[in-house]
Design a protein around this motif. Structure first.
Motif, PDB file in Angstrom:
ATOM      1  N   LEU A 141       0.847  -1.185   0.000  1.00 63.60           N
ATOM      2  CA  LEU A 141       0.000   0.000   0.000  1.00 63.60           C
ATOM      3  C   LEU A 141       0.885   1.239   0.000  1.00 63.60           C
ATOM      4  O   LEU A 141       1.985   1.219   0.561  1.00 63.60           O
ATOM      5  N   PRO A 142       0.417   2.344  -0.594  1.00 59.15           N
ATOM      6  CA  PRO A 142       1.249   3.551  -0.650  1.00 59.15           C
ATOM      7  C   PRO A 142       1.136   4.391   0.617  1.00 59.15           C
ATOM      8  O   PRO A 142       0.167   4.286   1.374  1.00 59.15           O
ATOM      9  N   SER A 143       2.130   5.246   0.844  1.00 59.34           N
ATOM     10  CA  SER A 143       2.061   6.261   1.902  1.00 59.34           C
ATOM     11  C   SER A 143       1.649   7.576   1.252  1.00 59.34           C
ATOM     12  O   SER A 143       1.585   7.686   0.026  1.00 59.34           O
ATOM     13  N   ALA A 144       1.374   8.588   2.086  1.00 61.03           N
ATOM     14  CA  ALA A 144       0.945   9.892   1.568  1.00 61.03           C
ATOM     15  C   ALA A 144       1.678  11.002   2.293  1.00 61.03           C
ATOM     16  O   ALA A 144       2.106  10.839   3.432  1.00 61.03           O
ATOM     17  N   MET A 145       1.814  12.133   1.626  1.00 61.77           N
ATOM     18  CA  MET A 145       2.384  13.330   2.212  1.00 61.77           C
ATOM     19  C   MET A 145       1.247  14.200   2.746  1.00 61.77           C
ATOM     20  O   MET A 145       0.127  14.135   2.247  1.00 61.77           O
ATOM     21  N   PRO A 146       1.505  15.101   3.718  1.00 58.24           N
ATOM     22  CA  PRO A 146       2.796  15.314   4.366  1.00 58.24           C
ATOM     23  C   PRO A 146       2.886  14.708   5.765  1.00 58.24           C
ATOM     24  O   PRO A 146       3.943  14.710   6.357  1.00 58.24           O
ATOM     25  N   THR A 147       1.764  14.181   6.319  1.00 57.88           N
ATOM     26  CA  THR A 147       1.800  13.727   7.707  1.00 57.88           C
ATOM     27  C   THR A 147       1.339  12.279   7.815  1.00 57.88           C
ATOM     28  O   THR A 147       0.781  11.697   6.879  1.00 57.88           O
ATOM     29  N   VAL A 148       1.537  11.725   8.993  1.00 59.16           N
ATOM     30  CA  VAL A 148       1.142  10.339   9.248  1.00 59.16           C
ATOM     31  C   VAL A 148      -0.371  10.166   9.133  1.00 59.16           C
ATOM     32  O   VAL A 148      -0.856   9.105   8.690  1.00 59.16           O
ATOM     33  N   THR A 149      -1.140  11.177   9.488  1.00 56.13           N
ATOM     34  CA  THR A 149      -2.594  11.075   9.394  1.00 56.13           C
ATOM     35  C   THR A 149      -3.037  10.945   7.942  1.00 56.13           C
ATOM     36  O   THR A 149      -3.965  10.190   7.623  1.00 56.13           O
ATOM     37  N   HIS A 150      -2.398  11.669   7.040  1.00 55.51           N
ATOM     38  CA  HIS A 150      -2.709  11.546   5.617  1.00 55.51           C
ATOM     39  C   HIS A 150      -2.419  10.124   5.128  1.00 55.51           C
ATOM     40  O   HIS A 150      -3.194   9.562   4.349  1.00 55.51           O
ATOM     41  N   SER A 151      -1.313   9.557   5.603  1.00 55.05           N
ATOM     42  CA  SER A 151      -0.992   8.181   5.221  1.00 55.05           C
ATOM     43  C   SER A 151      -2.040   7.206   5.751  1.00 55.05           C
ATOM     44  O   SER A 151      -2.408   6.247   5.074  1.00 55.05           O
ATOM     45  N   ALA A 152      -2.535   7.441   6.970  1.00 51.52           N
ATOM     46  CA  ALA A 152      -3.561   6.565   7.543  1.00 51.52           C
ATOM     47  C   ALA A 152      -4.837   6.606   6.706  1.00 51.52           C
ATOM     48  O   ALA A 152      -5.474   5.563   6.465  1.00 51.52           O
ATOM     49  N   ILE A 153      -5.225   7.804   6.250  1.00 53.74           N
ATOM     50  CA  ILE A 153      -6.411   7.917   5.389  1.00 53.74           C
ATOM     51  C   ILE A 153      -6.205   7.129   4.103  1.00 53.74           C
ATOM     52  O   ILE A 153      -7.095   6.383   3.654  1.00 53.74           O
ATOM     53  N   LEU A 154      -5.027   7.270   3.495  1.00 52.31           N
ATOM     54  CA  LEU A 154      -4.751   6.582   2.236  1.00 52.31           C
ATOM     55  C   LEU A 154      -4.729   5.069   2.429  1.00 52.31           C
ATOM     56  O   LEU A 154      -5.217   4.317   1.570  1.00 52.31           O
ATOM     57  N   VAL A 155      -4.187   4.600   3.537  1.00 51.16           N
ATOM     58  CA  VAL A 155      -4.183   3.165   3.834  1.00 51.16           C
ATOM     59  C   VAL A 155      -5.621   2.644   3.892  1.00 51.16           C
ATOM     60  O   VAL A 155      -5.957   1.608   3.299  1.00 51.16           O
ATOM     61  N   ALA A 156      -6.486   3.366   4.606  1.00 54.16           N
ATOM     62  CA  ALA A 156      -7.888   2.938   4.720  1.00 54.16           C
ATOM     63  C   ALA A 156      -8.569   2.934   3.356  1.00 54.16           C
ATOM     64  O   ALA A 156      -9.354   2.021   3.045  1.00 54.16           O
ATOM     65  N   LEU A 157      -8.269   3.930   2.522  1.00 55.36           N
ATOM     66  CA  LEU A 157      -8.853   3.990   1.181  1.00 55.36           C
ATOM     67  C   LEU A 157      -8.378   2.825   0.320  1.00 55.36           C
ATOM     68  O   LEU A 157      -9.189   2.140  -0.323  1.00 55.36           O
ATOM     69  N   GLU A 158      -7.061   2.613   0.311  1.00 55.32           N
ATOM     70  CA  GLU A 158      -6.486   1.567  -0.530  1.00 55.32           C
ATOM     71  C   GLU A 158      -6.922   0.179  -0.069  1.00 55.32           C
ATOM     72  O   GLU A 158      -6.997  -0.763  -0.872  1.00 55.32           O
ATOM     73  N   ALA A 159      -7.190   0.043   1.236  1.00 60.23           N
ATOM     74  CA  ALA A 159      -7.634  -1.249   1.768  1.00 60.23           C
ATOM     75  C   ALA A 159      -9.148  -1.429   1.650  1.00 60.23           C
ATOM     76  O   ALA A 159      -9.704  -2.399   2.165  1.00 60.23           O
ATOM     77  N   LYS A 160      -9.808  -0.472   0.964  1.00 55.07           N
ATOM     78  CA  LYS A 160     -11.235  -0.559   0.652  1.00 55.07           C
ATOM     79  C   LYS A 160     -12.118  -0.581   1.910  1.00 55.07           C
ATOM     80  O   LYS A 160     -12.995  -1.440   2.078  1.00 55.07           O
ATOM     81  N   ALA A 161     -11.858   0.379   2.791  1.00 55.00           N
ATOM     82  CA  ALA A 161     -12.704   0.529   3.978  1.00 55.00           C
ATOM     83  C   ALA A 161     -14.121   0.910   3.566  1.00 55.00           C
ATOM     84  O   ALA A 161     -14.351   1.511   2.502  1.00 55.00           O
ATOM     85  N   ARG A 162     -15.092   0.565   4.400  1.00 58.49           N
ATOM     86  CA  ARG A 162     -16.494   0.916   4.136  1.00 58.49           C
ATOM     87  C   ARG A 162     -16.740   2.398   4.367  1.00 58.49           C
ATOM     88  O   ARG A 162     -17.295   3.099   3.530  1.00 58.49           O
ATOM     89  N   ARG A 163     -16.336   2.884   5.537  1.00 52.57           N
ATOM     90  CA  ARG A 163     -16.403   4.306   5.891  1.00 52.57           C
ATOM     91  C   ARG A 163     -15.147   4.653   6.684  1.00 52.57           C
ATOM     92  O   ARG A 163     -14.550   3.782   7.341  1.00 52.57           O
ATOM     93  N   ILE A 164     -14.766   5.928   6.622  1.00 57.37           N
ATOM     94  CA  ILE A 164     -13.591   6.384   7.368  1.00 57.37           C
ATOM     95  C   ILE A 164     -14.032   7.496   8.309  1.00 57.37           C
ATOM     96  O   ILE A 164     -14.637   8.490   7.885  1.00 57.37           O
ATOM     97  N   PHE A 165     -13.713   7.332   9.589  1.00 58.33           N
ATOM     98  CA  PHE A 165     -14.029   8.338  10.604  1.00 58.33           C
ATOM     99  C   PHE A 165     -12.719   8.880  11.164  1.00 58.33           C
ATOM    100  O   PHE A 165     -11.798   8.119  11.469  1.00 58.33           O
ATOM    101  N   MET A 166     -12.658  10.193  11.304  1.00 63.48           N
ATOM    102  CA  MET A 166     -11.468  10.851  11.833  1.00 63.48           C
ATOM    103  C   MET A 166     -11.757  11.375  13.242  1.00 63.48           C
ATOM    104  O   MET A 166     -12.800  11.998  13.477  1.00 63.48           O
TER     105      MET A 166
END
Length: 819
Positions: free
Chosen positions: A298-323
């Motif tokens: 799975l890819p990482s994202a810039m510029p922070t760790v939180t952005h990478s966490a969102i991208l991980v959830a997206l790439e892993a095909k999450a149903r919904r993402i809550f922050m």
């Protein structure tokens, strides 16, 4: 902006309005050397905000004469740059001075990208920017800082990273047995809750405890202290930061690492990664070149760790993402982080310029330039989520609004009854891990062998370079045929490894002959070019081989961990490289180790070394966080809010001071904020009362700002006596106020005293020509034309082009003509 030139005793001209007395009694070179000698280093690209009236340029040119690898971009205010146009010239091609509008072109012209790859870039303030007598520099620095961070991130995002990233990728690769695609089956189709470190996370404590089992939780490592308070463990921690601070802020997460896996970028901090006990799932490729070991990830994202966490959830095909905790702005009392972090324990974030931003509640909050950039990147991820049909919600009404991410009150979150708690399998396949490490060792060793062979060939061929030309400058064809093949030799490494090689050393390839026709290249230039080319290639090979050695040594340690008989020798090796928690990883492989007689002593020895390191880190963390919330930072923050008319933010600071349990702030600061609020509420009596209270406390850091406000209020109210006292005190603290004192006295009709003050000012600043012109003008206006004519004639002789002198001379001439 009105600007006037003066000179100091060292005959250095500078713009008075930008510097006051900064350079009045000191040589600029001495001031720069004291301030910048440890901040400017060979091979670094430095961006300065402000040129200090051009005084900075000769200092930088002197450095470049000694270190031609240094490059400088100076961003200047347009009005100042126009004033410098015919007075300052730049002799070095390694320096460019421009306005913010020409920023990007100037970066490209100086090769900014090369330095990014070497992690050798720095942003600094000139003295004019630090002092900010001209307030425009504060805004300019904020704009440059935002652009600086963005340019750096975009360059890194468009490539495989920087030199530092590549180095960490190699060092980490023995610990990356698991590509992050292995977590996709766990996340796919489920609701993901991402926990970031903003202060609003505290408002969700009860809800998190109640509904923890309804989500796959991905938490940034920084929030582990908060989760420990709640007795909650996430399903995964995530980290991307390569810097040492990442380990410092993640120590609470390490305590959970026995049974919580880690998602990590391939360039994450090596100490954190190597100490993690449970599986580590790597983002992006394991190796920076084509390899069978680079399984899909799975890819990482810039510029922070939180952005990478969102991208991980997206790439892993999450149903919904809550922050939760993704505030991207400061909370009440300028809190920057959730409880359980060093930042929260050490007080508010007051340092640095901030900007108003709208929150989901409709209220305004403060944010900084880096968080503004994070909002922009989060918006892009929200667009990607929308295109994939994945809704993203922020559970905090106090968070900054991100277009594309909707707010949802946690009480309105519905749950799918079919989605129960997930059971994560954190057991590792020891046989597969051994196979991976053996294959990795073989690949790294083969690459090292190839580099060693290339190193021998290049050294051999470089020894022929002195014979490239004979004494008459004629090319030696046999040597030429030998040395010109350097690129062909490197190409034998293979296309993808050559790309890795060239990006690693991108910053070294400054020498070029591309801009010259073949018949223009001299023998000396050609020989110098190839000498530098060989030297750079050999240096890159040396650096890569040193890093490969570290990675190979880690491979050997990891393979030894599969054999319980190696425990005694491994302890010393772990201690040497700060791998204090590997004993627990090895114990998972060999539970029988606990029965060995020396097991407890080994654990105590490692724990003792880790505790010693933690004490050192705690002290550093305290010092780092304390700088964010010191007295000077609070004074500046309160002043910024006052200038903006941000009364609610000032009341926020007032509440912070009232509830200061650590007694870190003196009572005078509370009075200062109280006075600012009273002024904004149009209550001058209350404001003056608070200011007088501060003056009675004789706080030296507050005397100047308080007296300035007393002067303003008393002038607006027509209280000349109080205004006179204020400006008299100001002139005692700062002689530049003698000018304003004189003008005030003139308005009261006390011309003699006004001239006395201007004479005192002239004694302090004899090179301020505008002051002398003003004295001549006062002589003229008070019917002393002879004295005015005499003074202005002398000034015209010495400064015939000075605007102020010419203006008064014309005024005198008109007076004479009219009579």
């Amino acid at each position: 902006m009105i600007l006037s030139w003066v000179k100091n005793q060292f005959n250095e001209p500078y713009l008075f309005e930008l510097h006051r007395d900064r350079f009045a009694n000191s040589c600029s070179f001495d001031l720069y050397e004291k301030r910048f000698q440890n901040l400017l280093v060979p091979g670094q690209f430095t961006v300065f905000v402000g040129s200090d009236s051009g005084l900075l340029i000769p200092y930088l040119e002197a450095r470049i004469e000694k270190n031609a690898s240094e490059k400088y971009l100076i961003v200047e205010e347009p009005a100042v740059l126009a004033e410098l146009a015919d007075k300052v010239s730049i002799q070095s091609d390694n320096i460019i001075m421009c306005t913010l509008d020409a920023w990007s072109e100037s970066l490209d012209a100086l090769g900014f990208q090369r330095f990014i790859f070497m992690s050798k870039v720095r942003l600094l303030k000139s003295f004019a920017c630090m002092d900010s007598y001209a307030e425009c520099y504060q805004e300019l620095f904020t704009s440059v800082e935002s652009s600086f961070v963005r340019e750096r991130l975009l360059i890194q995002a468009s490539t495989i990273g920087s030199r530092k990233f590549l180095e960490l990728q190699l060092i980490n690769v023995p610990d990356y047995q698991h590509p992050a695609t292995e977590i996709v089956p766990v996340i796919q189709g489920r609701d993901v809750l991402i926990l970031a470190g903003g202060p609003s996370l505290e408002n969700l404590q009860d809800w998190l405890i109640t509904h923890r089992e309804h989500f796959i939780i991905i938490a940034v490592t920084r929030v582990a202290g908060f989760l420990k308070i709640l007795n909650i463990k996430p399903d995964y921690y995530i980290t991307v930061d390569p810097n040492p601070i990442s380990f410092s802020i993640s120590r609470d997460a390490l305590a959970h690492s026995v049974d919580v896996p880690l998602i990590a970028s391939n360039h994450a901090n090596e100490t954190l990664v190597s100490n993690w006990i449970s599986p580590v799932y790597t983002l992006d490729d394991r190796l920076a070149w084509l390899s069978d070991l680079n399984l899909p990830s799975l890819p990482s994202a810039m510029p922070t760790v939180t952005h990478s966490a969102i991208l991980v959830a997206l790439e892993a095909k999450a149903r919904r993402i809550f922050m939760a905790g993704m505030d991207l702005c400061y909370g009440k009392g300028h809190k920057s982080h959730v409880i359980g972090t060093a930042e929260a324990a050490n007080g508010p974030k007051l340092s640095g310029r901030t900007f108003p931003v709208k929150t989901y509640s409709g209220a305004m909050a403060e944010t900084d330039s880096r968080l503004l950039l994070s909002i922009q990147f989060a918006e892009k991820l929200a667009q990607d989520a929308h295109e994939q049909g994945v809704p993203v919600f922020n559970l905090s009404s106090q968070a900054a609004v991100v277009p594309g991410i909707e707010y949802m009150d946690c009480s309105n979150v519905s749950f799918d009854a079919t989605q129960g708690a997930v059971s994560l399998d954190t057991k590792e396949d020891n046989a597969a891990d051994q196979v991976y490490l053996q294959a990795l060792r073989a690949e790294l060793q083969a690459f090292d062998n190839d580099l060693a062979g290339l190193q021998v060939q290049l050294k051999s061929r470089s020894s022929s370079l002195p014979r490239l030309f004979n004494q008459t400058g004629v090319l030696n064809n046999s040597v030429w045929d030998e040395v010109k093949q350097i690129d062909e030799l490197v190409a034998e490494l293979g296309e993808s490894r050559v790309r890795f090689f060239m990006i690693w050393g991108f910053g070294y390839f400054f020498e070029t002959l591309d801009n010259k026709a073949i018949d223009q290249i001299t023998a000396h230039e050609l020989q110098g070019y190839f000498t530098a080319h060989y030297k750079n290639h050999l240096l890159i090979i040396k650096e890569i081989r040193q890093t490969l050695k570290v990675a190979l040594q880690k491979c050997e340690r990891r393979l030894k961990e599969f054999d319980s008989n190696h425990l005694a020798e491994l302890v010393d090796e772990w201690l040497a490289v700060d791998e204090y928690f590997r004993i627990y990883h090895m114990t998972k492989l060999h539970p029988e180790l606990k029965d060995q007689s020396n097991y407890q002593s080994v654990c105590l020895r490692l724990a003792s070394a880790y505790d010693a390191l933690s004490e050192k880190i705690d002290a550093e963390e305290y010092a780092r966080c304390k700088r964010r919330s010191g007295k000077s930072s609070l004074i500046q923050k309160a002043l910024d809010m006052f200038k903006r008319g941000a009364i609610e933010q000032l009341k926020d600071i007032q509440h912070l001071l009232l509830t200061d349990n650590h007694s870190r702030y003196p009572a005078s600061l509370y009075d200062l904020v109280r006075a600012y609020i009273a002024e904004l509420e149009k209550d001058p009596e209350q404001a003056l009362s608070a200011y007088e209270s501060i003056l009675m406390q004789e706080d030296p850091e507050l005397l100047m700002p308080v007296l300035k406000r007393v002067l303003v209020i008393s002038s607006e109210r027509g209280d000349q006596q109080q205004a006179l006292q204020a400006i008299e005190c100001l002139s005692l603290l700062d002689k530049t106020y003698l000018k304003y004192y004189a003008e005030f006295l003139l308005r009261t009709g006390d011309t003699d005293s006004a001239l006395d003050k201007l004479a005192d000012y002239h004694q302090a600043y004899p090179n301020d020509i505008d002051n002398l012109a003003r004295i001549a003008e006062i002589y003229l206006d008070t019917n002393h034309p002879e004295q005015a004519q005499e003074l202005i004639s002398n000034l015209l002789t010495e400064y015939p082009d000075h605007y102020g002198v010419k203006r008064v001379a014309q005024k005198i001439a008109k007076r004479v003509t009219s009579h």
